[in-house]
Design a protein around this motif. Structure first.
Motif, PDB file in Angstrom:
ATOM      1  N   UNK A 182       0.857  -1.184   0.000  1.00 30.24           N
ATOM      2  CA  UNK A 182       0.000   0.000   0.000  1.00 30.24           C
ATOM      3  C   UNK A 182       0.895   1.236   0.000  1.00 30.24           C
ATOM      4  N   UNK A 183       0.369   2.348   0.468  1.00 31.97           N
ATOM      5  CA  UNK A 183       1.151   3.585   0.503  1.00 31.97           C
ATOM      6  C   UNK A 183       2.390   3.453   1.370  1.00 31.97           C
ATOM      7  N   UNK A 184       2.380   2.524   2.333  1.00 35.23           N
ATOM      8  CA  UNK A 184       3.565   2.338   3.171  1.00 35.23           C
ATOM      9  C   UNK A 184       4.777   1.947   2.334  1.00 35.23           C
ATOM     10  N   UNK A 185       4.579   1.018   1.393  1.00 40.16           N
ATOM     11  CA  UNK A 185       5.675   0.626   0.521  1.00 40.16           C
ATOM     12  C   UNK A 185       6.099   1.748  -0.401  1.00 40.16           C
ATOM     13  N   UNK A 186       5.120   2.482  -0.945  1.00 42.61           N
ATOM     14  CA  UNK A 186       5.445   3.599  -1.829  1.00 42.61           C
ATOM     15  C   UNK A 186       6.153   4.723  -1.067  1.00 42.61           C
ATOM     16  N   UNK A 187       5.830   4.884   0.220  1.00 41.55           N
ATOM     17  CA  UNK A 187       6.510   5.903   1.022  1.00 41.55           C
ATOM     18  C   UNK A 187       7.995   5.591   1.149  1.00 41.55           C
ATOM     19  N   UNK A 188       8.330   4.309   1.321  1.00 40.27           N
ATOM     20  CA  UNK A 188       9.743   3.923   1.387  1.00 40.27           C
ATOM     21  C   UNK A 188      10.431   4.188   0.058  1.00 40.27           C
ATOM     22  N   UNK A 189       9.739   3.903  -1.045  1.00 46.24           N
ATOM     23  CA  UNK A 189      10.324   4.173  -2.369  1.00 46.24           C
ATOM     24  C   UNK A 189      10.555   5.670  -2.551  1.00 46.24           C
ATOM     25  N   UNK A 190       9.535   6.452  -2.224  1.00 44.88           N
ATOM     26  CA  UNK A 190       9.631   7.897  -2.422  1.00 44.88           C
ATOM     27  C   UNK A 190      10.723   8.526  -1.560  1.00 44.88           C
ATOM     28  N   UNK A 191      10.971   7.936  -0.397  1.00 45.19           N
ATOM     29  CA  UNK A 191      11.964   8.482   0.528  1.00 45.19           C
ATOM     30  C   UNK A 191      13.235   7.635   0.571  1.00 45.19           C
ATOM     31  N   UNK A 241      19.549 -11.299   1.673  1.00 42.07           N
ATOM     32  CA  UNK A 241      19.152 -10.126   2.456  1.00 42.07           C
ATOM     33  C   UNK A 241      17.641 -10.200   2.665  1.00 42.07           C
ATOM     34  N   UNK A 242      17.215 -10.388   3.901  1.00 43.19           N
ATOM     35  CA  UNK A 242      15.802 -10.607   4.229  1.00 43.19           C
ATOM     36  C   UNK A 242      15.138  -9.278   4.573  1.00 43.19           C
ATOM     37  N   UNK A 243      13.983  -9.029   3.937  1.00 43.87           N
ATOM     38  CA  UNK A 243      13.320  -7.743   4.117  1.00 43.87           C
ATOM     39  C   UNK A 243      14.175  -6.646   3.527  1.00 43.87           C
ATOM     40  N   UNK A 244      14.605  -6.847   2.288  1.00 51.88           N
ATOM     41  CA  UNK A 244      15.642  -6.002   1.679  1.00 51.88           C
ATOM     42  C   UNK A 244      15.155  -4.618   1.304  1.00 51.88           C
ATOM     43  N   UNK A 245      13.830  -4.386   1.269  1.00 47.37           N
ATOM     44  CA  UNK A 245      13.327  -3.074   0.905  1.00 47.37           C
ATOM     45  C   UNK A 245      13.771  -2.657  -0.483  1.00 47.37           C
ATOM     46  N   UNK A 246      14.300  -1.456  -0.600  1.00 50.49           N
ATOM     47  CA  UNK A 246      14.710  -0.938  -1.905  1.00 50.49           C
ATOM     48  C   UNK A 246      16.136  -1.336  -2.276  1.00 50.49           C
ATOM     49  N   UNK A 247      16.740  -2.235  -1.501  1.00 48.10           N
ATOM     50  CA  UNK A 247      17.946  -2.908  -1.951  1.00 48.10           C
ATOM     51  C   UNK A 247      19.286  -2.380  -1.496  1.00 48.10           C
ATOM     52  N   UNK A 270       8.849  -1.763  -3.584  1.00 45.03           N
ATOM     53  CA  UNK A 270      10.237  -1.683  -3.149  1.00 45.03           C
ATOM     54  C   UNK A 270      11.132  -2.614  -3.962  1.00 45.03           C
ATOM     55  N   UNK A 271      10.652  -3.816  -4.256  1.00 43.30           N
ATOM     56  CA  UNK A 271      11.439  -4.744  -5.063  1.00 43.30           C
ATOM     57  C   UNK A 271      11.657  -4.188  -6.467  1.00 43.30           C
ATOM     58  N   UNK A 272      10.651  -3.557  -7.046  1.00 41.42           N
ATOM     59  CA  UNK A 272      10.807  -2.964  -8.379  1.00 41.42           C
ATOM     60  C   UNK A 272      11.920  -1.920  -8.365  1.00 41.42           C
ATOM     61  N   UNK A 323      16.618  -4.562   9.839  1.00 46.04           N
ATOM     62  CA  UNK A 323      15.249  -4.266  10.284  1.00 46.04           C
ATOM     63  C   UNK A 323      14.196  -4.938   9.393  1.00 46.04           C
ATOM     64  N   UNK A 324      14.484  -6.135   8.906  1.00 46.34           N
ATOM     65  CA  UNK A 324      13.533  -6.791   8.011  1.00 46.34           C
ATOM     66  C   UNK A 324      12.931  -8.074   8.528  1.00 46.34           C
TER      67      UNK A 324
END
Length: 278
Positions: free
Chosen positions: A13-22, A49-55, A80-82, A119-120
């Motif tokens: 949801x927006x939570x994932x997009x917030x991590x991408x945007x920031x 890498x577990x819970x890798x977020x934006x990498x 985030x994976x994208x 933190x993943x």
């Protein structure tokens, strides 16, 4: 990954997009952990890498392990994976990314020399099952090296927004015993989880890591991240601005000139997949 998994629904949801945007601001903030995890990787290793977020940590592991190795990042968040895949392609690194829940993903048995995470790992529905799955994916001499938050009371920066906002809006509660940022606050729980999942030589050490990021990114952090970030979009514009103004003042103690500084109170968690003898 389905909507029946609350974590999947949340991080897509927006939570994932917030991590991408920031991404740039968060990478700057957590750069000390990127360096610490890279130091745990050896040349030529295959790393997960577990819970890798934006990498960021996956790419740091790939750089440290070198061209003869490979780093894999796994996260439940499609946005985030994208972003992570784009970053890996741009960097030309031997890194790949999987959008899936590491608790259930059918990893190749004994495919990794090291498992790292920034933190993943606090978001699994069944932590014992998740870490058992990760152990099966690790070679006999393989290692676990993770960072997880200690308690909310030890991390006043991470809880400043919700404390300041509590009199102003109703925020989603942090439920004890449920997946979330501080789910690994109890070291005894973490140790019991890893033991039940079959890990050995478990180490859980308290570490305090200085973090910083440009103060220009603070408004975006306050408005998009954490429990407050979930609620603000539901408010009308006038109330949203009033809440933001009130909450923003709670961060004044952390602002030093052009920089936001705080201490991240964490656990450094280490373990081995099997007993090493001799």
């Amino acid at each position: 990954m389905t909507d029946t998994n609350p974590q999947a629904a949340f991080w897509n949801s927006d939570a994932g997009h917030a991590w991408v945007d920031n991404q740039a601001m968060l990478d700057h903030m957590f750069q000390p952990f990127e360096a610490l995890l890279a130091d745990a990787v050896r040349r030529g290793e295959h790393v997960l890498d577990v819970g890798c977020g934006t990498g960021a940590t996956t790419l740091a592991a790939a750089r440290r392990a070198g061209a003869a190795s490979h780093a894999t990042g796994i996260d439940i968040s499609a946005p985030m994976i994208a972003t992570a895949r784009i970053r890996a392609a741009q960097a030309g690194l031997a890194a790949s990314f999987v959008c899936a829940d590491a608790q259930h993903y059918p990893f190749e048995a004994a495919g990794f020399d090291a498992i790292v995470s920034r933190f993943g790992v606090m978001f699994f529905a069944d932590p014992v099952a998740a870490f058992a799955n990760l152990r099966r994916a690790t070679r006999a001499a393989g290692r676990l090296h993770l960072y997880a938050w200690r308690g909310a009371d030890e991390n006043p920066f991470m809880t400043a927004a919700e404390r300041a906002a509590a009199p102003l809006v109703t925020l989603p509660p942090r439920l004890p015993g449920q997946p979330g940022q501080f789910a690994f606050a109890d070291a005894a729980f973490v140790r019991a989880t890893l033991q039940a999942a079959g890990w050995h030589d478990i180490g859980i050490d308290a570490v305090d890591v200085p973090c910083a990021f440009p103060a220009a990114g603070l408004d975006a952090y306050v408005g998009r991240m954490g429990p407050l970030g979930r609620v603000l979009p539901t408010l009308d514009a006038a109330r949203r601005q009033a809440v933001l103004a009130g909450v923003r003042r709670a961060f004044d103690p952390f602002v030093q000139g052009e920089t936001v500084r705080y201490t991240a109170a964490c656990w450094r968690i280490t373990a081995r997949a099997h007993v090493i003898r001799g």
